[in-house]
Design a protein around this motif. Structure first.
Motif, PDB file in Angstrom:
ATOM      1  N   LEU A  79       0.848  -1.194   0.000  1.00 22.97           N
ATOM      2  CA  LEU A  79       0.000   0.000   0.000  1.00 22.97           C
ATOM      3  C   LEU A  79       0.881   1.240   0.000  1.00 22.97           C
ATOM      4  O   LEU A  79       1.833   1.336   0.782  1.00 22.97           O
ATOM      5  CB  LEU A  79      -0.920   0.020   1.232  1.00 22.97           C
ATOM      6  N   PHE A  80       0.545   2.199  -0.863  1.00 22.39           N
ATOM      7  CA  PHE A  80       1.302   3.437  -0.965  1.00 22.39           C
ATOM      8  C   PHE A  80       0.344   4.623  -1.009  1.00 22.39           C
ATOM      9  O   PHE A  80      -0.743   4.536  -1.591  1.00 22.39           O
ATOM     10  CB  PHE A  80       2.173   3.449  -2.234  1.00 22.39           C
ATOM     11  N   LEU A  81       0.774   5.744  -0.413  1.00 21.91           N
ATOM     12  CA  LEU A  81       0.031   7.000  -0.484  1.00 21.91           C
ATOM     13  C   LEU A  81       0.668   7.874  -1.549  1.00 21.91           C
ATOM     14  O   LEU A  81       1.881   8.087  -1.554  1.00 21.91           O
ATOM     15  CB  LEU A  81       0.065   7.723   0.866  1.00 21.91           C
ATOM     16  N   LYS A  82      -0.153   8.396  -2.461  1.00 26.18           N
ATOM     17  CA  LYS A  82       0.343   9.185  -3.594  1.00 26.18           C
ATOM     18  C   LYS A  82      -0.272  10.580  -3.569  1.00 26.18           C
ATOM     19  O   LYS A  82      -1.478  10.740  -3.427  1.00 26.18           O
ATOM     20  CB  LYS A  82      -0.031   8.490  -4.911  1.00 26.18           C
ATOM     21  N   LEU A  83       0.584  11.617  -3.699  1.00 28.56           N
ATOM     22  CA  LEU A  83       0.120  12.993  -3.854  1.00 28.56           C
ATOM     23  C   LEU A  83      -0.198  13.227  -5.321  1.00 28.56           C
ATOM     24  O   LEU A  83       0.642  13.024  -6.191  1.00 28.56           O
ATOM     25  CB  LEU A  83       1.201  13.974  -3.381  1.00 28.56           C
ATOM     26  N   ASP A  84      -1.427  13.653  -5.617  1.00 31.14           N
ATOM     27  CA  ASP A  84      -1.857  13.801  -7.005  1.00 31.14           C
ATOM     28  C   ASP A  84      -1.444  15.132  -7.616  1.00 31.14           C
ATOM     29  O   ASP A  84      -1.041  15.201  -8.771  1.00 31.14           O
ATOM     30  CB  ASP A  84      -3.386  13.682  -7.109  1.00 31.14           C
ATOM     31  N   ALA A  85      -1.593  16.201  -6.852  1.00 30.32           N
ATOM     32  CA  ALA A  85      -1.467  17.542  -7.427  1.00 30.32           C
ATOM     33  C   ALA A  85      -0.014  17.901  -7.747  1.00 30.32           C
ATOM     34  O   ALA A  85       0.925  17.409  -7.125  1.00 30.32           O
ATOM     35  CB  ALA A  85      -2.054  18.578  -6.472  1.00 30.32           C
ATOM     36  N   THR A  86       0.138  18.781  -8.733  1.00 31.11           N
ATOM     37  CA  THR A  86       1.453  19.339  -9.042  1.00 31.11           C
ATOM     38  C   THR A  86       1.807  20.377  -7.986  1.00 31.11           C
ATOM     39  O   THR A  86       0.986  21.207  -7.605  1.00 31.11           O
ATOM     40  CB  THR A  86       1.439  20.001 -10.427  1.00 31.11           C
ATOM     41  N   VAL A  87       3.030  20.335  -7.510  1.00 31.50           N
ATOM     42  CA  VAL A  87       3.482  21.253  -6.458  1.00 31.50           C
ATOM     43  C   VAL A  87       4.320  22.366  -7.082  1.00 31.50           C
ATOM     44  O   VAL A  87       5.182  22.106  -7.936  1.00 31.50           O
ATOM     45  CB  VAL A  87       4.305  20.495  -5.395  1.00 31.50           C
ATOM     46  N   ALA A  88       4.025  23.599  -6.682  1.00 31.93           N
ATOM     47  CA  ALA A  88       4.765  24.742  -7.213  1.00 31.93           C
ATOM     48  C   ALA A  88       6.251  24.635  -6.848  1.00 31.93           C
ATOM     49  O   ALA A  88       6.617  24.091  -5.803  1.00 31.93           O
ATOM     50  CB  ALA A  88       4.184  26.038  -6.674  1.00 31.93           C
ATOM     51  N   VAL A 123       8.862  16.101  -3.156  1.00 35.17           N
ATOM     52  CA  VAL A 123      10.060  15.457  -3.702  1.00 35.17           C
ATOM     53  C   VAL A 123       9.783  13.994  -4.060  1.00 35.17           C
ATOM     54  O   VAL A 123      10.046  13.542  -5.169  1.00 35.17           O
ATOM     55  CB  VAL A 123      11.233  15.547  -2.703  1.00 35.17           C
ATOM     56  N   VAL A 124       9.211  13.236  -3.103  1.00 32.18           N
ATOM     57  CA  VAL A 124       9.055  11.793  -3.324  1.00 32.18           C
ATOM     58  C   VAL A 124       7.739  11.425  -4.004  1.00 32.18           C
ATOM     59  O   VAL A 124       7.635  10.372  -4.633  1.00 32.18           O
ATOM     60  CB  VAL A 124       9.168  11.032  -1.991  1.00 32.18           C
ATOM     61  N   LYS A 125       6.712  12.269  -3.862  1.00 25.92           N
ATOM     62  CA  LYS A 125       5.395  12.076  -4.501  1.00 25.92           C
ATOM     63  C   LYS A 125       4.622  10.875  -3.976  1.00 25.92           C
ATOM     64  O   LYS A 125       3.418  10.937  -3.764  1.00 25.92           O
ATOM     65  CB  LYS A 125       5.536  11.938  -6.027  1.00 25.92           C
ATOM     66  N   CYS A 126       5.309   9.736  -3.790  1.00 21.63           N
ATOM     67  CA  CYS A 126       4.626   8.500  -3.405  1.00 21.63           C
ATOM     68  C   CYS A 126       5.444   7.768  -2.358  1.00 21.63           C
ATOM     69  O   CYS A 126       6.660   7.640  -2.500  1.00 21.63           O
ATOM     70  CB  CYS A 126       4.407   7.615  -4.644  1.00 21.63           C
ATOM     71  N   GLN A 127       4.783   7.326  -1.297  1.00 19.69           N
ATOM     72  CA  GLN A 127       5.492   6.644  -0.228  1.00 19.69           C
ATOM     73  C   GLN A 127       4.555   5.617   0.408  1.00 19.69           C
ATOM     74  O   GLN A 127       3.336   5.839   0.466  1.00 19.69           O
ATOM     75  CB  GLN A 127       5.981   7.638   0.829  1.00 19.69           C
ATOM     76  N   GLY A 128       5.094   4.507   0.880  1.00 20.70           N
ATOM     77  CA  GLY A 128       4.223   3.531   1.505  1.00 20.70           C
ATOM     78  C   GLY A 128       4.961   2.326   2.032  1.00 20.70           C
ATOM     79  O   GLY A 128       6.139   2.398   2.389  1.00 20.70           O
ATOM     80  N   PHE A 129       4.259   1.172   2.041  1.00 18.94           N
ATOM     81  CA  PHE A 129       4.783  -0.032   2.677  1.00 18.94           C
ATOM     82  C   PHE A 129       4.635  -1.213   1.722  1.00 18.94           C
ATOM     83  O   PHE A 129       3.519  -1.677   1.451  1.00 18.94           O
ATOM     84  CB  PHE A 129       4.033  -0.301   3.986  1.00 18.94           C
TER      85      PHE A 129
END
Length: 335
Positions: A79-88, A123-129
């Motif tokens: 399972l991983f958590l992903k940030l969808d939006a583009t970051v300035a 920086v990492v966008k996606c992180q999990g286990f």
């Protein structure tokens, strides 16, 4: 945590006020895996994404790998958590999160809870286990019920700043539904009657026509009901269902009902809402039925979904039936 408030140049309070508040923002999302056995057919390294959800003004989703993220994780659920939006550019999104398997009472199971400390998602966008839980452990744990389990995703975003407007006058929420409900109960000014299942219901033509294009055509169009002064007889709807329909038309809410009657009432109402083109109530019924699917009702609900073009409800039935155990039990209940 600092708070900055605007003050008028003359020292007096301004006509309006707002604050910039710095601190942490937290939220959570519940991810329910329905038809777990079916998801085991997803190949290793392939994922299924959850629906998007928002925490702290950011959009996120969960990546679910039923057979592991990499070949070495093939016996695990990843399972991983992903940030969808583009970051300035130059902006940091520092967040920490926790993934918890919930027990049958909706409580996190400590042995299947994983915590990720603060990282910068810009920086990492996606992180999990990758080794969140071994599949054999999950299947033998007792937390897999009706071929389903639930993951709670707690997200905390650090050092968030958001603006908050302070209203000068506290305005209560709209209560127009209460006034229309009182109008229905009082029968003041009623100008049309319906006889349904041996019971008589009084209503207002304008209210019905405003809420339903079908009632509008029947009561103000060139149809028989538009000119009749007598009671209108409806033979194919139960009195209890018609009462719930009228209540929703006037109040935009359903009357209180017994939990055990909710599924049957939602099925009858779904048919009535399709007849009178009450789209919002139809979606409410569809949502209620999505939560009432079991082995004894899935065949009936699936037939209703097909007949009345309820695509989400049909999909929920098919997901439920994708489990061989559920399919076998549903077939047995029909025999």
């Amino acid at each position: 945590m600092p708070t900055y408030s605007h003050v008028g140049g003359d020292g007096l309070a301004p006509g309006s006020a707002s604050s910039i508040i710095s601190g942490v923002v937290s939220g959570y999302h519940l991810l329910k895996i329905v038809g777990y056995s079916g998801t085991k057919e997803v190949p290793n390294g392939k994922r299924v994404n959850s629906c998007s959800f928002q925490v702290g003004g950011r959009t996120w989703h969960v990546r679910y790998y039923p057979n592991g993220w990499m070949p070495e994780h093939i016996d695990f659920i990843s399972l991983f958590l992903k940030l969808d939006a583009t970051v300035a550019k130059g902006e940091a999104v520092n967040a920490k999160f926790k993934l918890s398997l919930l027990d049958q009472h909706g409580k996190p199971v400590s042995s299947y809870t994983r915590i990720c400390n603060t990282i910068d998602f810009s920086v990492v966008k996606c992180q999990g286990f990758a080794r969140f839980v071994e599949r054999v452990e999950l299947e033998e744990s007792g937390h897999l019920k009706d071929d389903s389990f639930t993951i709670k995703v707690d997200v905390t975003i650090m050092n968030q700043c958001h603006a908050q407007k302070k209203p000068s006058v506290l305005v209560p929420p709209s209560d127009i539904h209460r006034h229309f409900g009182d109008l229905l109960l009082s029968k003041a000014g009623v100008d049309v009657e319906f006889v349904v299942g041996g019971e008589t219901f009084s209503a207002h033509r304008l209210v019905l026509a405003t809420r339903s294009p079908v009632f509008k055509a029947e009561l103000f169009g060139p149809m028989k009901e538009g000119t009749t002064t007598g009671a209108i007889h409806i033979d194919d709807i139960k009195a209890q269902v018609f009462n719930a329909l009228l209540t929703f038309i006037y109040t935009d809410a359903l009357p209180a009902m017994d939990k055990h009657e909710e599924s049957a009432m939602a099925q009858h109402l779904l048919v009535a809402t399709d007849r009178y083109a009450l789209e919002r109530l139809k979606l409410i019924c569809e949502d209620k039925l999505c939560n009432c699917i079991d082995t004894s009702s899935v065949a009936t609900i699936l037939a209703l979904a097909e007949q009345h073009h309820c695509h989400e409800l049909k999909a929920a039935c098919l997901v439920f039936l994708s489990s061989p155990n559920n399919l076998d039990a549903a077939i047995e209940s029909e025999l």
